[in-house]
Write an enzyme that holds these catalytic residues in place. Structure first.
Site, PDB file in Angstrom:
ATOM      1  N   ALA A  27      14.174 -13.063  24.311  1.00 45.17           N
ATOM      2  CA  ALA A  27      13.651 -12.181  25.370  1.00 45.17           C
ATOM      3  C   ALA A  27      14.322 -10.805  25.358  1.00 45.17           C
ATOM      4  CB  ALA A  27      13.840 -12.854  26.727  1.00 45.17           C
ATOM      5  N   HIS A  29      15.164  -9.066  22.652  1.00 48.47           N
ATOM      6  CA  HIS A  29      14.423  -8.259  21.675  1.00 48.47           C
ATOM      7  C   HIS A  29      13.038  -7.884  22.228  1.00 48.47           C
ATOM      8  CE1 HIS A  29      17.105 -10.583  18.828  1.00 48.47           C
ATOM      9  NE2 HIS A  29      17.307  -9.357  18.415  1.00 48.47           N
ATOM     10  N   GLY A 146      19.897  -2.180  21.315  1.00 55.66           N
ATOM     11  CA  GLY A 146      20.313  -2.864  22.541  1.00 55.66           C
ATOM     12  C   GLY A 146      21.736  -2.505  22.961  1.00 55.66           C
ATOM     13  N   MET A 183      21.557 -12.568  26.603  1.00 55.50           N
ATOM     14  CA  MET A 183      20.717 -13.145  25.541  1.00 55.50           C
ATOM     15  C   MET A 183      21.300 -12.804  24.181  1.00 55.50           C
ATOM     16  SD  MET A 183      17.639 -14.362  26.641  1.00 55.50           S
ATOM     17  CE  MET A 183      16.857 -14.463  28.238  1.00 55.50           C
ATOM     18  N   SER A 184      21.358 -13.793  23.307  1.00 52.36           N
ATOM     19  CA  SER A 184      21.871 -13.582  21.956  1.00 52.36           C
ATOM     20  C   SER A 184      21.267 -14.641  21.046  1.00 52.36           C
ATOM     21  CB  SER A 184      23.402 -13.723  21.957  1.00 52.36           C
ATOM     22  OG  SER A 184      23.862 -13.919  20.640  1.00 52.36           O
TER      23      SER A 184
END
Ligand code: PAF
Length: 274
Positions: A27, A29, A146, A183-184
């Site tokens: 999510a 990206h 990011g 997120m990762s």
């Protein structure tokens, strides 16, 4: 949406907005791609997303080998988020055999802060090499990176300026799970217990307001994460652009820690008077 594997297939396009990725899209990206789509639509351009697991930026061969490769699912994320073209080159397109692909002079922020540069020697040389090469192949006018990889974002900004490239570097906000975990692509490797332990990272980043001095805050972050069972590599407050020791005012708290075998990084804006 098109899929291109060579720069010839990709073709030239004015006002191309570029989101470079290594795939395993989540999510976070998708949010960068939606942001890129907003810019591209406003300027009459197109969104290109690259998916390339770059071997030159990995410190451990095992980490490179186990990096998830999920092209089919990734293409679907790109399409749903508004990408016009996915660029998924083979290694031979990025690094043609027999041709030396230049590693640019690394800016100071890639060498001196003692953060990712110290923990992952050679990593930013690989990142700058591949990003410069991808810029050459994709020819964007805007590129979105990011904020979760905060030092990388500063390195790319500095490198783009140093190379005098006419590419606008736009930051994309970190997307978090409902419980705060950033997120990762590596989160998928966390077991249930480690996933819970990892929450100490975002928790300590949220609690900077309780502290008067950054030194006190840094020591507390380390203690809290160690108590949760994390192996802390760094937990520091720095100037947001140079990542050097700050004076005072708006700064950045940056953390890298290992949760079991999984290395996670995160950061957030903080303010201290001293
Ligand atoms: O942030 C990443 O995913 C990578 O470092 C990048 C910028 C795509 C270069 O391989």
């Amino acid at each position: 949406m098109r899929v291109a594997t060579t720069h010839q297939e990709l073709g030239e396009k004015e006002r191309r907005v570029f989101v470079p990725t290594m795939g395993a899209l989540h999510a976070g990206h998708a949010s960068l791609i939606r942001q890129a789509a907003g810019i591209a639509r406003a300027r009459g351009g197109e969104v290109a997303v690259s998916i390339f697991v770059n071997p030159t930026q990995f410190n451990e061969a095992a980490d490179y080998r186990r990096y998830p490769r999920t092209l089919g699912a990734d293409a679907e994320v790109c399409r749903a988020a508004g990408a016009d073209v996915v660029f998924a080159p083979e290694a031979s397109e990025v690094y043609p055999p027999g041709r030396v692909i230049r590693v640019p002079d690394l800016p100071r922020v890639a060498k001196s802060p003692g953060l990712e540069d110290a923990q992952r020697p050679g990593h930013f040389a690989g990142v700058c090499q591949v990003v410069l090469r991808l810029f050459e192949l994709v020819r964007p006018s805007v590129a979105v990176f990011g904020e979760k990889d905060w030092q990388q974002l500063q390195v790319i900004r500095a490198m783009t300026a140093q190379e005098k490239l006419a590419i606008e570097i736009v930051p994309g906000a970190t997307v978090r799970e409902a419980d705060g975990l950033a997120m990762s692509s590596r989160n998928r490797f966390l077991g249930e217990d480690d996933r819970r332990r990892a929450l100490s990272i975002s928790r300590v980043l949220r609690e900077s307001g309780r502290f008067e001095s950054r030194r006190e805050y840094e020591a507390w972050m380390v203690g809290e994460m160690q108590a949760a069972g994390l192996m802390v590599e760094y937990a520091v407050v720095r100037d947001g652009a140079t990542l050097e020791e700050p004076g005072a005012g708006v700064m950045r708290a940056l953390i890298a820690a290992r949760v079991g075998s999984v290395r996670l990084i995160d950061n957030s804006e903080v303010r201290f008077a001293e």
